[in-house]
Design a protein around this motif. Sequence first.
Motif, PDB file in Angstrom:
ATOM      1  N   GLU A   1      -3.982 -23.402   3.545  1.00  0.00           N
ATOM      2  CA  GLU A   1      -4.196 -24.556   2.873  1.00  0.00           C
ATOM      3  C   GLU A   1      -2.548 -25.043   2.411  1.00  0.00           C
ATOM      4  N   GLY A   2      -2.052 -24.006   1.734  1.00  0.00           N
ATOM      5  CA  GLY A   2      -0.641 -24.414   1.113  1.00  0.00           C
ATOM      6  C   GLY A   2       0.488 -24.695   2.164  1.00  0.00           C
TER       7      GLY A   2
ATOM      8  N   LEU B   1      -0.060 -25.737   5.276  1.00  0.00           N
ATOM      9  CA  LEU B   1      -0.350 -26.695   6.001  1.00  0.00           C
ATOM     10  C   LEU B   1       0.010 -28.244   5.095  1.00  0.00           C
ATOM     11  N   SER B   2       0.260 -27.955   3.888  1.00  0.00           N
ATOM     12  CA  SER B   2       0.167 -29.193   2.941  1.00  0.00           C
ATOM     13  C   SER B   2       1.880 -29.256   3.263  1.00  0.00           C
ATOM     14  N   GLN B   3       2.620 -28.459   3.539  1.00  0.00           N
ATOM     15  CA  GLN B   3       4.144 -28.660   3.348  1.00  0.00           C
ATOM     16  C   GLN B   3       4.462 -29.526   4.670  1.00  0.00           C
ATOM     17  N   PRO B   4       5.675 -30.649   4.244  1.00  0.00           N
ATOM     18  CA  PRO B   4       5.844 -31.455   5.490  1.00  0.00           C
ATOM     19  C   PRO B   4       6.251 -30.910   6.707  1.00  0.00           C
TER      20      PRO B   4
ATOM     21  N   TYR C   1       4.981 -28.560   8.473  1.00  0.00           N
ATOM     22  CA  TYR C   1       3.751 -28.261   9.164  1.00  0.00           C
ATOM     23  C   TYR C   1       3.015 -29.404   9.504  1.00  0.00           C
ATOM     24  N   LEU C   2       3.264 -30.338   8.520  1.00  0.00           N
ATOM     25  CA  LEU C   2       2.293 -31.818   8.801  1.00  0.00           C
ATOM     26  C   LEU C   2       2.918 -32.447  10.154  1.00  0.00           C
TER      27      LEU C   2
END
Length: 318
Positions: A297-298, A300-303, A305-306
Amino acid sequence: LAFIWLGTVEWPALLHANRLGTLSAGLLALGFVLAALAKSAQVPFSPWIARALEGPTPSSAIFYGALMVHAGVFLLIRMEPLLRQAPALMSLIAVLGLLTALYGYFSGLTQTDVKSALMFATTTQVGLMFLACGLGWFTLAAWHLGLHASWRAYQFLASPSYMHLMGGPTRAAPAWLHNKQRLYTAALQRFWLEQLSDWLLVRPTQQLSRDIRNLDDNVVSRLVGLPDSAVVPAFMVASGEEKNQDKVVRGSGLAGAFLEWLALKLHRFESRLLFQDGDSRLGRILARIGSYLVAVEGLLSQPRYLLLIIMATLVVIL
């Protein structure tokens, strides 16, 4: 209706929808006209303004009685191009405006306090504005609106001074109205509009809500197996003698019995395997899986990976 027929709800398209027929334009304008009738306290929606002005504060009297009551007239003036395509609706506006003017005039003759007298005078004048709009005199209605709003606001501001300047009793109703007992009684009772609205609108709405509640409690809830209303609304009960027992709220019906059995199994699994011993092997495995999920989750929350996920989604769509 505007979105279906015109593809938009913007004012320019609504007011210049020349391709609509008479019936379509009338149905489209009917919703706005109903809103205008209610906002400007026209018959049969007139009683609300009397209730709004019952408070002692002058701010409410000025806001409702002198300003906001004109909002419906402003809406009709704004909708002039659309209303001209619906002559039957304009006739209805004229009739209701005339009835409101008569209602305000006769009811105002029987009032004994300054605020009620000003309120019914306002209702009469706004009814005349609706009558002008229904007859197609929108420019006259606009001038009437501006002048009346200014003058009536001044009167409401000065109304406390009127009471101090009065040296005698309030003027009685005219003699010709006293001689017509039926008309005088109707005017004194404000033509029973409040009782009619309560009988025709409020009570049926309350009864409908009670019927829907009964249907929801006695039919829908039993079909889906929800707990009865008399049962404790908590899902799990564990207090007193039942502290060490696994008890689920009773359900009704076949679906309720199945959900009760399933909830009991899940509760036992949860209480005996997950939370009974924090150092158990299963607990350690779940804790490790949880740490992995937190790490993912950490990330995926980075720009970056988004953006990658968004690009992948676009590729799949295209």
